[in-house]
Design a protein around this motif. Structure first.
Motif, PDB file in Angstrom:
ATOM      1  N   MET A   1       0.849  -1.191   0.000  1.00 44.55           N
ATOM      2  CA  MET A   1       0.000   0.000   0.000  1.00 44.55           C
ATOM      3  C   MET A   1       0.886   1.244   0.000  1.00 44.55           C
ATOM      4  O   MET A   1       1.776   1.373   0.836  1.00 44.55           O
ATOM      5  CB  MET A   1      -0.928  -0.004   1.227  1.00 44.55           C
ATOM      6  CG  MET A   1      -1.853   1.200   1.309  1.00 44.55           C
ATOM      7  SD  MET A   1      -3.034   1.123   2.686  1.00 44.55           S
ATOM      8  CE  MET A   1      -4.249  -0.024   2.021  1.00 44.55           C
ATOM      9  N   THR A   2       0.637   2.151  -0.943  1.00 45.39           N
ATOM     10  CA  THR A   2       1.432   3.363  -1.030  1.00 45.39           C
ATOM     11  C   THR A   2       1.039   4.349   0.061  1.00 45.39           C
ATOM     12  O   THR A   2      -0.002   4.208   0.708  1.00 45.39           O
ATOM     13  CB  THR A   2       1.235   4.040  -2.396  1.00 45.39           C
ATOM     14  OG1 THR A   2      -0.119   4.522  -2.491  1.00 45.39           O
ATOM     15  CG2 THR A   2       1.515   3.072  -3.534  1.00 45.39           C
ATOM     16  N   LYS A   3       1.884   5.383   0.240  1.00 44.29           N
ATOM     17  CA  LYS A   3       1.566   6.409   1.231  1.00 44.29           C
ATOM     18  C   LYS A   3       0.250   7.095   0.890  1.00 44.29           C
ATOM     19  O   LYS A   3      -0.558   7.405   1.772  1.00 44.29           O
ATOM     20  CB  LYS A   3       2.695   7.442   1.308  1.00 44.29           C
ATOM     21  CG  LYS A   3       3.968   6.917   1.956  1.00 44.29           C
ATOM     22  CD  LYS A   3       5.031   8.012   2.023  1.00 44.29           C
ATOM     23  CE  LYS A   3       6.295   7.500   2.680  1.00 44.29           C
ATOM     24  NZ  LYS A   3       7.349   8.545   2.746  1.00 44.29           N
ATOM     25  N   LYS A   7      -3.202   7.385   3.114  1.00 43.44           N
ATOM     26  CA  LYS A   7      -3.877   8.640   3.436  1.00 43.44           C
ATOM     27  C   LYS A   7      -5.359   8.544   3.096  1.00 43.44           C
ATOM     28  O   LYS A   7      -6.219   8.984   3.866  1.00 43.44           O
ATOM     29  CB  LYS A   7      -3.245   9.803   2.659  1.00 43.44           C
ATOM     30  CG  LYS A   7      -1.769  10.026   2.916  1.00 43.44           C
ATOM     31  CD  LYS A   7      -1.474  10.472   4.310  1.00 43.44           C
ATOM     32  CE  LYS A   7      -0.007  10.825   4.472  1.00 43.44           C
ATOM     33  NZ  LYS A   7       0.369  11.087   5.869  1.00 43.44           N
ATOM     34  N   ILE A   8      -5.659   7.988   1.921  1.00 44.26           N
ATOM     35  CA  ILE A   8      -7.051   7.831   1.511  1.00 44.26           C
ATOM     36  C   ILE A   8      -7.800   6.946   2.494  1.00 44.26           C
ATOM     37  O   ILE A   8      -8.907   7.259   2.932  1.00 44.26           O
ATOM     38  CB  ILE A   8      -7.141   7.238   0.088  1.00 44.26           C
ATOM     39  CG1 ILE A   8      -6.608   8.234  -0.944  1.00 44.26           C
ATOM     40  CG2 ILE A   8      -8.585   6.854  -0.237  1.00 44.26           C
ATOM     41  CD1 ILE A   8      -7.429   9.487  -1.095  1.00 44.26           C
ATOM     42  N   MET A   9      -7.191   5.810   2.850  1.00 40.80           N
ATOM     43  CA  MET A   9      -7.822   4.893   3.798  1.00 40.80           C
ATOM     44  C   MET A   9      -8.078   5.592   5.130  1.00 40.80           C
ATOM     45  O   MET A   9      -9.170   5.483   5.706  1.00 40.80           O
ATOM     46  CB  MET A   9      -6.932   3.666   4.023  1.00 40.80           C
ATOM     47  CG  MET A   9      -7.543   2.658   4.997  1.00 40.80           C
ATOM     48  SD  MET A   9      -6.316   1.489   5.625  1.00 40.80           S
ATOM     49  CE  MET A   9      -5.285   2.603   6.598  1.00 40.80           C
ATOM     50  N   ARG A  12     -10.982   7.965   4.949  1.00 40.17           N
ATOM     51  CA  ARG A  12     -12.274   7.279   4.866  1.00 40.17           C
ATOM     52  C   ARG A  12     -12.679   6.697   6.220  1.00 40.17           C
ATOM     53  O   ARG A  12     -13.860   6.704   6.575  1.00 40.17           O
ATOM     54  CB  ARG A  12     -12.217   6.194   3.793  1.00 40.17           C
ATOM     55  CG  ARG A  12     -12.111   6.792   2.405  1.00 40.17           C
ATOM     56  CD  ARG A  12     -12.186   5.761   1.300  1.00 40.17           C
ATOM     57  NE  ARG A  12     -12.196   6.432   0.004  1.00 40.17           N
ATOM     58  CZ  ARG A  12     -12.415   5.818  -1.145  1.00 40.17           C
ATOM     59  NH1 ARG A  12     -12.638   4.512  -1.163  1.00 40.17           N
ATOM     60  NH2 ARG A  12     -12.410   6.490  -2.277  1.00 40.17           N
ATOM     61  N   ILE A  13     -11.707   6.200   6.971  1.00 38.27           N
ATOM     62  CA  ILE A  13     -12.019   5.712   8.314  1.00 38.27           C
ATOM     63  C   ILE A  13     -12.513   6.866   9.175  1.00 38.27           C
ATOM     64  O   ILE A  13     -13.521   6.749   9.890  1.00 38.27           O
ATOM     65  CB  ILE A  13     -10.790   5.047   8.957  1.00 38.27           C
ATOM     66  CG1 ILE A  13     -10.456   3.743   8.226  1.00 38.27           C
ATOM     67  CG2 ILE A  13     -11.041   4.766  10.450  1.00 38.27           C
ATOM     68  CD1 ILE A  13      -9.153   3.091   8.684  1.00 38.27           C
ATOM     69  N   HIS A  66     -14.369  -0.140   0.157  1.00 30.68           N
ATOM     70  CA  HIS A  66     -14.501   1.320   0.219  1.00 30.68           C
ATOM     71  C   HIS A  66     -13.408   1.914   1.102  1.00 30.68           C
ATOM     72  O   HIS A  66     -12.756   2.891   0.725  1.00 30.68           O
ATOM     73  CB  HIS A  66     -15.875   1.712   0.768  1.00 30.68           C
ATOM     74  CG  HIS A  66     -15.985   3.179   1.079  1.00 30.68           C
ATOM     75  ND1 HIS A  66     -16.132   4.129   0.094  1.00 30.68           N
ATOM     76  CD2 HIS A  66     -15.935   3.850   2.257  1.00 30.68           C
ATOM     77  CE1 HIS A  66     -16.170   5.328   0.663  1.00 30.68           C
ATOM     78  NE2 HIS A  66     -16.057   5.177   1.970  1.00 30.68           N
ATOM     79  N   LEU A  67     -13.196   1.311   2.271  1.00 29.54           N
ATOM     80  CA  LEU A  67     -12.173   1.822   3.184  1.00 29.54           C
ATOM     81  C   LEU A  67     -10.786   1.755   2.545  1.00 29.54           C
ATOM     82  O   LEU A  67      -9.941   2.617   2.784  1.00 29.54           O
ATOM     83  CB  LEU A  67     -12.186   1.034   4.494  1.00 29.54           C
ATOM     84  CG  LEU A  67     -13.435   1.196   5.375  1.00 29.54           C
ATOM     85  CD1 LEU A  67     -13.321   0.328   6.625  1.00 29.54           C
ATOM     86  CD2 LEU A  67     -13.646   2.659   5.766  1.00 29.54           C
ATOM     87  N   LEU A  68     -10.556   0.745   1.730  1.00 29.66           N
ATOM     88  CA  LEU A  68      -9.262   0.571   1.079  1.00 29.66           C
ATOM     89  C   LEU A  68      -9.130   1.369  -0.217  1.00 29.66           C
ATOM     90  O   LEU A  68      -8.083   1.361  -0.853  1.00 29.66           O
ATOM     91  CB  LEU A  68      -9.019  -0.909   0.788  1.00 29.66           C
ATOM     92  CG  LEU A  68      -8.793  -1.796   2.019  1.00 29.66           C
ATOM     93  CD1 LEU A  68      -8.815  -3.263   1.615  1.00 29.66           C
ATOM     94  CD2 LEU A  68      -7.467  -1.445   2.696  1.00 29.66           C
ATOM     95  N   GLY A  69     -10.203   2.063  -0.612  1.00 30.16           N
ATOM     96  CA  GLY A  69     -10.136   2.871  -1.827  1.00 30.16           C
ATOM     97  C   GLY A  69     -10.264   2.064  -3.099  1.00 30.16           C
ATOM     98  O   GLY A  69      -9.784   2.490  -4.153  1.00 30.16           O
TER      99      GLY A  69
END
Length: 211
Positions: A1-3, A7-9, A12-13, A66-69
């Motif tokens: 998982m990239t930085k 950040k996206i994850m 969303r959390i 969704h949480l993982l993008g």
């Protein structure tokens, strides 16, 4: 998982938690962990294990994808100083108004900084970092926004690294400079204390070379 994915994850959390009306403590209690761990997830500094991710999805009533993008839902994100200010403010449990009062600016200014609509002036950015209890470089490092590599032997301590660099620069100047020449390399006026420190540093370096 990239930085960026982290950040996206994390965003969303956090959004899912806020939509449910939960505090970080509320969510931590439901997951049987401490608030600092939730903060790390939301800040994109840690990735929840698969079993925790599943529990998060159930509690927040969102899909793990969704949480993982991994779905088509897009969060617009512009990483920058504003992002770091917002994340650290939330982590420290401050409102925009509280931060604005501590820094001496309007609440709307903080909102504009956090959304990267306008850049925080350097002196304001320094004040904001000080309110957070750290230097501005340390704030940038914390949120992966510092654009210079810190040598491994500094163990990620940007303040020590910058102090070392400044000492090296002073050392190089002092080799072939007298006090007045060295002082002239500074833009603006030196305080009496700073001038005294420079003199002591030069005397120290000269004493080392004479040994």
């Amino acid at each position: 998982m990239t930085k960026f994915d982290k950040k996206i994850m994390g965003m969303r959390i956090r959004k899912g938690r806020e939509d449910k009306g939960f505090t970080q403590d509320d969510l931590a209690d439901r997951l049987g962990m401490n608030r600092a761990t939730i903060s790390s997830y939301e800040g994109g500094r840690a990735v929840p294990p698969s079993n925790i991710l599943s529990d998060l999805a159930d509690i927040l009533e969102l899909s793990a994808d969704h949480l993982l993008g991994r779905d088509s839902y897009v969060i617009e994100i512009e990483l920058g100083l504003g992002y770091a200010i917002r994340e650290e403010r939330l982590e420290q449990g401050m409102t925009q108004q509280e931060l604005a009062d501590a820094v001496g600016v309007a609440q709307n200014d903080i909102s504009l900084y956090e959304r990267n609509i306008i850049d925080a002036p350097s002196e304001i950015a320094e004040k904001i970092a000080t309110v957070f209890g750290m230097s501005l470089p340390k704030l940038l490092v914390k949120y992966d926004l510092y654009d210079e590599e810190i040598p491994d032997h500094f163990e990620g301590d940007v303040d020590k690294y910058l102090a070392f660099k400044n000492a090296e620069e002073l050392d190089a100047l002092s080799e072939n400079s007298d006090f007045q020449t060295l002082a002239a390399h500074h833009e603006g006026d030196w305080t009496e204390e700073e001038l005294s420190d420079i003199k002591r540093f030069m005397e120290f370096m000269r004493s080392k070379r004479s040994k």
